[in-house]
Write a protein that holds these residues in place. Structure first.
Motif, PDB file in Angstrom:
ATOM      1  N   VAL A  51     -19.676 -15.009 -33.136  1.00  0.00           N
ATOM      2  CA  VAL A  51     -18.514 -13.918 -32.615  1.00  0.00           C
ATOM      3  C   VAL A  51     -18.509 -13.139 -34.496  1.00  0.00           C
ATOM      4  O   VAL A  51     -19.022 -13.887 -35.515  1.00  0.00           O
ATOM      5  N   GLY A  52     -18.367 -12.144 -34.571  1.00  0.00           N
ATOM      6  CA  GLY A  52     -18.530 -11.677 -35.919  1.00  0.00           C
ATOM      7  C   GLY A  52     -17.034 -11.521 -36.084  1.00  0.00           C
ATOM      8  O   GLY A  52     -16.312 -12.191 -35.676  1.00  0.00           O
ATOM      9  N   ALA A  53     -17.657 -11.809 -37.801  1.00  0.00           N
ATOM     10  CA  ALA A  53     -16.682 -12.409 -38.768  1.00  0.00           C
ATOM     11  C   ALA A  53     -15.855 -11.285 -40.119  1.00  0.00           C
ATOM     12  O   ALA A  53     -17.743 -10.760 -40.730  1.00  0.00           O
ATOM     13  N   ALA A  54     -15.631 -11.472 -40.654  1.00  0.00           N
ATOM     14  CA  ALA A  54     -15.270 -10.883 -42.053  1.00  0.00           C
ATOM     15  C   ALA A  54     -15.794 -11.668 -43.166  1.00  0.00           C
ATOM     16  O   ALA A  54     -16.472 -12.993 -42.579  1.00  0.00           O
ATOM     17  N   PRO A  55     -16.676 -11.022 -44.204  1.00  0.00           N
ATOM     18  CA  PRO A  55     -17.498 -11.558 -45.464  1.00  0.00           C
ATOM     19  C   PRO A  55     -16.732 -13.621 -45.115  1.00  0.00           C
ATOM     20  O   PRO A  55     -16.940 -14.855 -45.926  1.00  0.00           O
ATOM     21  N   GLY A  56     -15.182 -13.328 -45.108  1.00  0.00           N
ATOM     22  CA  GLY A  56     -14.658 -14.341 -46.040  1.00  0.00           C
ATOM     23  C   GLY A  56     -13.574 -16.052 -45.155  1.00  0.00           C
ATOM     24  O   GLY A  56     -14.652 -16.965 -45.112  1.00  0.00           O
TER      25      GLY A  56
END
Length: 151
Positions: A51-56
């Motif tokens: 799934v898409g995620a933030a870089p962190g």
């Protein structure tokens, strides 16, 4: 309308996980393709999918963070160490290197692993006997294992 600038539903310059999903067969613009290519992903343990995620979140999955010690650990050995030059003055034994060099470099035709006498010969012959005995044992075991079992 030019072929490289197709209209899409997302017109924002940055995208979140839901806006960056590309459906199979969907025509997308170059800008949207760049947005999707620069997206970060993580593995969702519940759905078993990426799934898409933030870089962190992508670099530290499931909230894992590197452990940082709050303070430096105490030294294990608190005694001071000595320099090699200081430690050499305490050795009271005789330096046997020159006499061993003379013994092992003497051109007498004896192999170097047999030059120290009877104990070397005994160790060498024991090693050879065990090696030959082990090889014979392996051949016998292979012969026995290759024979069919009698009923």
């Amino acid at each position: 309308m030019a072929a490289g600038s197709l209209r899409t539903a997302s017109t924002s310059s940055s995208c979140d996980a839901s806006a960056c999903q590309v459906l199979p067969g969907e025509k997308i613009s170059v800008r949207r393709l760049r947005e999707v290519a620069n997206m970060y992903y993580k593995f969702n343990g519940f759905t078993q999918k990426l799934v898409g995620a933030a870089p962190g979140e992508a670099y530290n999955p499931q909230g894992l963070r590197p452990f940082v010690f709050p303070e430096a650990p105490a030294p294990i050995f608190a005694t001071p160490t000595k320099l090699p030059s200081e430690a050499g003055s305490e050795y009271l034994g005789k330096n046997r290197v020159p006499e061993l060099q003379r013994l092992f470099q003497k051109p007498d035709g004896i192999p170097v692993h047999l030059k120290r006498g009877y104990s070397d010969k005994l160790l060498y012959r024991t090693t050879m006997a065990l090696t030959v005995g082990g090889a014979i044992y392996c051949l016998v075991a292979i012969y026995i294992a290759s024979q069919p079992k009698k009923n």
